[in-house]
Design a protein around this motif. Structure first.
Motif, mmCIF file in Angstrom:
data_model
loop_
_atom_site.group_PDB
_atom_site.id
_atom_site.type_symbol
_atom_site.label_atom_id
_atom_site.label_comp_id
_atom_site.label_asym_id
_atom_site.label_seq_id
_atom_site.Cartn_x
_atom_site.Cartn_y
_atom_site.Cartn_z
ATOM 1 N N PHE A 9 0.906 -1.753 0.367
ATOM 2 C CA PHE A 9 0.038 0.137 -0.099
ATOM 3 C C PHE A 9 1.033 1.355 -0.069
ATOM 4 O O PHE A 9 0.353 2.464 -1.016
ATOM 5 N N ARG A 17 -3.816 2.099 -5.233
ATOM 6 C CA ARG A 17 -4.238 2.150 -4.421
ATOM 7 C C ARG A 17 -6.091 1.652 -4.780
ATOM 8 O O ARG A 17 -6.136 0.499 -3.844
ATOM 9 N N ALA A 71 -8.651 9.230 -2.893
ATOM 10 C CA ALA A 71 -7.196 8.803 -2.668
ATOM 11 C C ALA A 71 -6.274 10.231 -3.197
ATOM 12 O O ALA A 71 -5.978 10.613 -3.526
ATOM 13 N N CYS A 107 -8.319 7.662 1.393
ATOM 14 C CA CYS A 107 -7.030 6.640 1.776
ATOM 15 C C CYS A 107 -6.273 8.278 1.948
ATOM 16 O O CYS A 107 -5.961 8.857 1.178
ATOM 17 N N ASP A 109 -3.227 10.339 2.719
ATOM 18 C CA ASP A 109 -1.261 10.636 2.696
ATOM 19 C C ASP A 109 -1.535 12.100 2.481
ATOM 20 O O ASP A 109 -0.860 12.283 1.079
ATOM 21 N N LEU A 145 -8.281 5.537 5.686
ATOM 22 C CA LEU A 145 -6.576 4.076 5.097
ATOM 23 C C LEU A 145 -5.693 4.647 5.352
ATOM 24 O O LEU A 145 -5.396 5.817 4.570
ATOM 25 N N PHE A 225 -5.572 -3.949 3.351
ATOM 26 C CA PHE A 225 -6.973 -2.783 3.611
ATOM 27 C C PHE A 225 -7.939 -2.882 2.988
ATOM 28 O O PHE A 225 -8.976 -2.850 3.717
#
Lengths: 306, 103
Positions: A9, A17, A71, A107, A109, A145, A225
């Protein structure tokens, strides 16, 4: 069943992803790269822009259930939230209500607000929070996530903690001020951001799961995930079962009291504790904690929490 | 940022599906490339936005090499570059072409 080799991931791009999390071929992107909705602020600063402004949003299927997926791309400006980037996340959260999505997979990040965009970025974060609450109030669980290179820091660290569930890998990180920020402001004596082991003992997935800030620790594997997100989604039995929705119900007081007890227990930890390792020692867990794989680690904590 | 526009002759591969595809990420020493159907089947178009100024001759050499190695006529490649080295530019373009063939 065929088992394929784990796909990291952490190493995957935001796009990979999304592909790995959803049922094959089910993803429809909103405001995709060909639309060229790029940041006007970065362009004004003569800085490189990205075709999707660093975030992929759209809808797809997870175990044949309609979900909205968001994401962030951690490698583009540290996944930082600018005006366009934030508007895409906010819009996707609100769209989840319209399409009656079964869940939102977020997601995260990101290092937080994109400093180039200053107030526009700050406002974007607050708009994301409002949209997230709106989705939850409509009974749609939002699942965070966290397992990318940037982790979840700053405003996006707060957003991650507002979610109904937070799935994190051991490599994932969660916090408010990131290590480099703390070192810059308070000095290297306070926090050495180059000490990787220290950074992960303070912000890493294991300590965050231990402190109850993450729901589950996962292997750094997209399939892990996906499976955990599907389980969380199915676990919220019907629409309207999101904890935020339950918060409006008669058991709201019990939920609040349980959260209060948890916080009091945490505040009662020895104030001398400055490190994850000390937390585990305090809990009576040995040094083997650091070596446990995620499944063993979750079992160990669940046994204690029971 | 420096902008480059280049149109180069290249063969056309009819088996490539006409679709848009994004490959790579804009980060230090790296780039993203968006592949889209282009205006002319006998030529490929490159639109480059790069943070590194003064390298147009190197860009031209790398892109000419790519257009001669692969049948990419009828395609447009739009690139956002954050200082990728020539080898990385070649690699990302090759990867984008590979993804185009396999998708």
């Amino acid at each position: 069943m065929m088992t394929s080799a784990p796909q990291s991931f952490r190493e995957a791009s935001a796009r990979l992803r999304v592909q790995g999390l959803l049922d094959a071929g089910s993803f429809t992107e909103w405001l995709g790269p060909a639309r060229r909705i790029t940041s006007p602020h970065l362009a004004a600063l003569d800085a490189p822009v990205s075709f999707d402004d660093g975030v992929v949003v759209g809808q797809g299927l997870l175990e044949a259930q309609l979900v909205v997926v968001i994401a962030q791309e951690g490698l583009f400006n540290g996944g930082a939230v600018g005006e366009v980037h934030g508007a895409k996340i906010r819009g996707a959260l609100l769209r989840a209500i319209e399409v009656r999505a079964r869940a939102v997979l977020l997601c995260v990040d990101s290092g937080g607000v994109r400093l180039h965009e200053a107030n526009a970025g700050l406002i974007a974060i607050s708009e994301i929070m409002r949209a997230l609450f709106a989705a939850q109030a409509a009974g749609i669980p939002v699942i965070a996530l966290v397992g990318g290179t940037c982790g979840a820091f700053g405003g996006m660290g707060i957003v991650a903690r507002l979610c109904d569930a937070l799935l994190i890998s051991e490599e994932g990180r969660l916090g408010l001020s990131g290590p480099e920020v703390i070192e810059t402001v308070k000095g290297v004596e306070e926090f050495d951001s180059r000490d990787r082991a220290l950074v992960w003992r303070i912000t890493g997935g294991k300590i965050r799961r231990t402190l109850g800030e993450a729901t589950l620790l996962l292997d750094d594997d997209i399939a892990a995930f996906r499976a955990a997100a599907a389980k969380e989604m199915m676990g919220s039995k019907t629409m309207g079962d999101s904890p935020r929705q339950r918060g409006l119900s008669p058991d709201a007081l019990q939920t609040l009291e349980a959260a209060q007890r948890h916080l009091e227990a945490r505040a009662a930890l020895d104030p001398g504790i400055r490190d994850g390792q000390q937390v585990w020692q305090h809990m009576g867990l040995g040094e083997e904690v650091a070596l446990m794989d995620p499944a063993e680690f979750n079992r160990c904590l669940e046994a204690r929490e029971r | 940022m420096e902008t480059l526009h280049l149109e180069l002759p290249s063969l056309q591969d009819d088996t490539l599906s006409p679709q848009t595809l994004l490959h790579g990420v804009v980060s230090s020493g790296n780039l993203e490339v968006l592949v889209e159907p282009g205006p002319d089947a006998a030529r490929c178009v490159f639109e480059v936005q790069t943070a590194a100024h003064g390298f147009s001759e190197v860009w031209q050499a790398v892109l000419c090499d790519f257009a001669s190695r692969h049948p990419v006529g009828g395609l447009t490649f739009s690139i956002h570059d954050a200082g990728a080295t020539p080898a990385v530019v070649s690699l990302r373009l090759d990867q984008a072409y590979q993804s185009l063939r396999t998708s």
